[in-house]
Design an enzyme around this catalytic site. Structure first.
Site, PDB file in Angstrom:
ATOM      1  N   SER A 145       0.836  -1.208   0.000  1.00  0.00           N
ATOM      2  CA  SER A 145       0.000   0.000   0.000  1.00  0.00           C
ATOM      3  C   SER A 145       0.868   1.254   0.000  1.00  0.00           C
ATOM      4  O   SER A 145       1.970   1.260   0.576  1.00  0.00           O
ATOM      5  CB  SER A 145      -0.877   0.000   1.252  1.00  0.00           C
ATOM      6  OG  SER A 145      -1.488   1.267   1.405  1.00  0.00           O
ATOM      7  N   TYR A 158      -2.737  -1.117   9.959  1.00  0.00           N
ATOM      8  CA  TYR A 158      -2.802  -1.636   8.573  1.00  0.00           C
ATOM      9  C   TYR A 158      -1.495  -1.301   7.835  1.00  0.00           C
ATOM     10  O   TYR A 158      -0.867  -2.174   7.226  1.00  0.00           O
ATOM     11  CB  TYR A 158      -4.007  -1.004   7.869  1.00  0.00           C
ATOM     12  CG  TYR A 158      -4.071  -1.228   6.370  1.00  0.00           C
ATOM     13  CD1 TYR A 158      -4.604  -2.389   5.830  1.00  0.00           C
ATOM     14  CD2 TYR A 158      -3.588  -0.258   5.486  1.00  0.00           C
ATOM     15  CE1 TYR A 158      -4.663  -2.583   4.457  1.00  0.00           C
ATOM     16  CE2 TYR A 158      -3.647  -0.442   4.112  1.00  0.00           C
ATOM     17  CZ  TYR A 158      -4.189  -1.605   3.605  1.00  0.00           C
ATOM     18  OH  TYR A 158      -4.230  -1.792   2.243  1.00  0.00           O
TER      19      TYR A 158
HETATM   20  N1  LIG Z   1      -8.482  -0.179  -2.630  1.00  0.00           N
HETATM   21  C1  LIG Z   1      -7.452   0.523  -2.204  1.00  0.00           C
HETATM   22  O1  LIG Z   1      -7.506   1.765  -2.126  1.00  0.00           O
HETATM   23  C2  LIG Z   1      -6.140  -0.160  -1.872  1.00  0.00           C
HETATM   24  C3  LIG Z   1      -5.007   0.631  -1.716  1.00  0.00           C
HETATM   25  C4  LIG Z   1      -3.788   0.029  -1.405  1.00  0.00           C
HETATM   26  C5  LIG Z   1      -3.723  -1.341  -1.248  1.00  0.00           C
HETATM   27  N2  LIG Z   1      -4.851  -2.094  -1.379  1.00  0.00           N
HETATM   28  C6  LIG Z   1      -4.697  -3.542  -1.211  1.00  0.00           C
HETATM   29  O2  LIG Z   1      -5.149  -4.182  -2.394  1.00  0.00           O
HETATM   30  C7  LIG Z   1      -5.643  -5.478  -2.094  1.00  0.00           C
HETATM   31  C8  LIG Z   1      -7.027  -5.646  -2.720  1.00  0.00           C
HETATM   32  O3  LIG Z   1      -7.881  -4.651  -2.203  1.00  0.00           O
HETATM   33  P1  LIG Z   1      -9.255  -4.245  -2.922  1.00  0.00           P
HETATM   34  O4  LIG Z   1      -9.374  -2.771  -2.804  1.00  0.00           O
HETATM   35  O5  LIG Z   1      -9.355  -4.878  -4.255  1.00  0.00           O
HETATM   36  O6  LIG Z   1     -10.299  -4.920  -1.894  1.00  0.00           O
HETATM   37  P2  LIG Z   1     -11.805  -5.466  -2.110  1.00  0.00           P
HETATM   38  O7  LIG Z   1     -12.435  -4.863  -3.309  1.00  0.00           O
HETATM   39  O8  LIG Z   1     -12.455  -5.305  -0.771  1.00  0.00           O
HETATM   40  O9  LIG Z   1     -11.567  -7.042  -2.396  1.00  0.00           O
HETATM   41  C9  LIG Z   1     -10.981  -7.830  -1.405  1.00  0.00           C
HETATM   42  C10 LIG Z   1     -10.772  -9.239  -1.932  1.00  0.00           C
HETATM   43  O10 LIG Z   1     -10.066  -9.987  -0.920  1.00  0.00           O
HETATM   44  C11 LIG Z   1     -10.844 -11.131  -0.566  1.00  0.00           C
HETATM   45  N3  LIG Z   1     -10.667 -11.413   0.873  1.00  0.00           N
HETATM   46  C12 LIG Z   1     -11.024 -10.645   1.926  1.00  0.00           C
HETATM   47  N4  LIG Z   1     -10.690 -11.242   3.090  1.00  0.00           N
HETATM   48  C13 LIG Z   1     -10.127 -12.434   2.759  1.00  0.00           C
HETATM   49  C14 LIG Z   1      -9.585 -13.497   3.500  1.00  0.00           C
HETATM   50  N5  LIG Z   1      -9.572 -13.515   4.850  1.00  0.00           N
HETATM   51  N6  LIG Z   1      -9.067 -14.556   2.832  1.00  0.00           N
HETATM   52  C15 LIG Z   1      -9.069 -14.577   1.480  1.00  0.00           C
HETATM   53  N7  LIG Z   1      -9.588 -13.617   0.717  1.00  0.00           N
HETATM   54  C16 LIG Z   1     -10.103 -12.533   1.348  1.00  0.00           C
HETATM   55  C17 LIG Z   1     -12.274 -10.792  -0.931  1.00  0.00           C
HETATM   56  O11 LIG Z   1     -13.013 -11.991  -1.136  1.00  0.00           O
HETATM   57  P3  LIG Z   1     -14.654 -12.005  -1.048  1.00  0.00           P
HETATM   58  O12 LIG Z   1     -15.131 -11.343  -2.323  1.00  0.00           O
HETATM   59  O13 LIG Z   1     -15.017 -13.437  -0.994  1.00  0.00           O
HETATM   60  O14 LIG Z   1     -15.025 -11.241   0.176  1.00  0.00           O
HETATM   61  C18 LIG Z   1     -12.064  -9.980  -2.201  1.00  0.00           C
HETATM   62  O15 LIG Z   1     -11.876 -10.829  -3.306  1.00  0.00           O
HETATM   63  C19 LIG Z   1      -5.622  -5.589  -0.565  1.00  0.00           C
HETATM   64  O16 LIG Z   1      -4.478  -6.301  -0.168  1.00  0.00           O
HETATM   65  C20 LIG Z   1      -5.522  -4.145  -0.093  1.00  0.00           C
HETATM   66  O17 LIG Z   1      -4.887  -4.064   1.162  1.00  0.00           O
HETATM   67  C21 LIG Z   1      -6.060  -1.539  -1.687  1.00  0.00           C
END
Ligand SMILES: NC(=O)c1ccc[n+]([C@@H]2O[C@H](COP(=O)([O-])OP(=O)(O)OC[C@H]3O[C@@H](n4cnc5c(N)ncnc54)[C@H](OP(=O)(O)O)[C@@H]3O)[C@@H](O)[C@H]2O)c1
Length: 252
Positions: A145, A158
């Protein structure tokens, strides 16, 4: 006969960044996505990939539940063989994640443990379980992140855990180089997904972030998916143990 394409496994491929990564990589790779609870969203990704002529499968995985990993590996091995005539995979994208905002004055042990288990312990032990299945010359991407470089209220634990994941990335790169496996961390800025319920990103927040971003807007999942795609490709074959930020120049 085995299919020729390389195989990528994306954790948390049902929604957000993982979903878009699956759609992008399926253009020239065989894709395994995992979902935690949302099978319907995973099925939707599979049908989109199939519709565009790609190949993809999904398997349930909770990255916090280490005792399920041997069964996951067994299930994956069977699917690889049956679907594509393969015994191994080439790439892992450790992407699954949860958003949890709590100040350092308020955060409790349960919230702390959840963040550590999903964003650090899970990726380490999941990768360890998968290691025998990764081909020599493969690659791993850990999704970190932008918050390891700048601060935002409520994200202290986090961000600290993601910081630890970046250090783990360097050590993975060192150790797994014995199998010529490259390991890099990609650090997105703020991306429009449902992360931590942030599909409720309001107009003011959107404007503020856009003003603080050199390229003048919030990130979209596609912005990250294309970076993941590039880093896995041969053009990046001399890059390992690195943190690569994809934030459009947020808070520079
Ligand atoms: N969005 C941002 O602004 C941002 C910024 C920096 C970094 N990130 C990082 O990018 C990654 C993806 O984030 P995103 O924004 O795409 O999130 P998201 O839209 O909330 O999607 C999260 C995904 O992770 C899965 N998941 C959640 N908890 C889990 C667990 N305990 N075991 C296995 N799978 C799990 C979910 O599965 P289900 O669909 O089954 O719930 C979903 O497929 C994360 O690592 C996050 O920290 C995000």
């Amino acid at each position: 006969m085995a299919l020729k394409e390389k195989v990528v496994l994306i954790t948390g491929g049902s929604r957000g960044i993982g979903r878009e990564t699956a759609l992008t990589l399926s253009k020239n790779k065989l894709v395994v996505i995992t979902y935690n609870e949302n099978k319907e969203a995973a099925d939707n990704v599979l049908s989109l990939i199939k519709k565009s002529g790609g190949h993809a499968v999904s398997i349930q995985l909770n990255v916090s539940d280490l005792k399920t990993f041997p069964n996951f590996v067994e299930k994956l091995s069977t699917i690889l063989q049956e679907e594509w005539g393969k015994t191994k995979i080439d790439y892992i994208v450790n992407n699954a994640g949860i958003g949890l905002s709590a100040s350092l004055s308020d955060i409790n042990e349960d919230q702390f443990d959840k963040l550590v288990s999903v964003h650090l312990k899970g990726p380490l032990f999941f990768t360890q379980s998968m290691l025998p299945l990764i081909n020599v010359g493969g690659a791993i991407i850990n999704i970190s992140s932008g918050l390891t470089r700048f601060t935002t209220p409520g994200m202290g634990v986090y961000a600290s855990v993601k910081g630890a994941l970046e250090i783990l990335t360097r050590y993975m790169a060192q150790e797994f180089s014995a199998k010529k496996i490259r390991v890099n961390a990609i650090a997105p800025g703020i991306v429009r997904t449902e992360f931590g319920g942030s599909n409720q990103i309001d107009k003011n927040f959107d404007e503020f972030i856009s003003q603080q971003t050199l390229l003048g807007r919030l990130g979209e999942p596609k912005d990250i998916a294309t970076v993941i795609d590039s880093v896995l490709e041969d053009n990046f074959s001399w890059v390992t143990g690195q943190r690569i930020e994809a934030s459009g120049g947020l808070f520079i």
